[in-house]
Write a protein that holds these residues in place. Structure first.
Motif, PDB file in Angstrom:
ATOM      1  N   SER A  89      92.614  78.051  43.318  1.00  0.00           N
ATOM      2  CA  SER A  89      93.304  79.024  44.158  1.00  0.00           C
ATOM      3  C   SER A  89      93.103  78.655  45.619  1.00  0.00           C
ATOM      4  O   SER A  89      92.085  78.046  45.982  1.00  0.00           O
ATOM      5  CB  SER A  89      92.732  80.418  43.878  1.00  0.00           C
ATOM      6  N   GLY A 107      95.369  74.493  44.625  1.00  0.00           N
ATOM      7  CA  GLY A 107      95.695  75.900  44.779  1.00  0.00           C
ATOM      8  C   GLY A 107      96.822  76.143  45.760  1.00  0.00           C
ATOM      9  O   GLY A 107      97.621  77.063  45.596  1.00  0.00           O
ATOM     10  N   TRP A 113      97.557  81.328  41.952  1.00  0.00           N
ATOM     11  CA  TRP A 113      96.598  80.327  41.508  1.00  0.00           C
ATOM     12  C   TRP A 113      97.275  79.439  40.480  1.00  0.00           C
ATOM     13  O   TRP A 113      98.354  79.736  39.990  1.00  0.00           O
ATOM     14  CB  TRP A 113      95.330  80.969  40.919  1.00  0.00           C
TER      15      TRP A 113
END
Length: 151
Positions: A89, A107, A113
């Motif tokens: 993420s 990410g 994510w």
């Protein structure tokens, strides 16, 4: 990677937090408000068997609860079905080298994510934040949480 988790885990220098608990790995920006929830997700998952898919689900739930303008920078990995489950993420990224090839996740390529189940056997997993240095060949993190930029 072994059946019970990862082989030697080497912390990379940096300003985030890195954790290795019960065969599970976490890298996160230490300034993120969700850090306590992410560390709790690792500890809870390790206490219930250390499944990488369960870790990714817990981390996704923590990230969803804390969603603000920008996703938190973190990456997690854990063993799953002979391979490895990975979630990244924000500005975190992951590289997994497996018998089937190399998989890189970033990410920043997702709105929230990115996660993936990489089939095994897995030979190498690296999770890192921007600016992470190279691992010292003698450094290792057998278990715990330390300051670092990756694993």
């Amino acid at each position: 990677m072994t059946d019970h988790g990862f082989g030697v885990v080497r912390p990379l220098p940096g300003n985030g937090l890195v954790a290795h608990t019960g065969g599970l790995l976490l890298v996160c920006d230490a300034a993120e408000a969700v850090v306590s929830d992410l560390l709790a997700a690792v500890r809870e998952t390790a206490a219930t068997g250390g499944d990488g898919r369960a870790l990714a689900r817990r981390v996704a739930q923590a990230l969803a609860r804390s969603m603000t303008t920008e996703p938190a920078s973190c990456a997690v990995a854990g063993p799953a079905n002979g391979g490895v489950a990975v979630l990244v993420s924000g500005e975190a990224s992951a590289t997994v080298k497996a018998e089937s090839g190399e998989v890189t996740l970033a990410g920043r390529d997702a709105l929230t994510w990115t996660d993936r189940l990489v089939p095994g056997p897995v030979h190498h997993v690296e999770l890192h934040l921007p600016g992470a240095g190279e691992a010292h060949p003698q450094a290792r993190l057998d278990s715990g949480v330390v300051v670092g930029g990756g694993l």
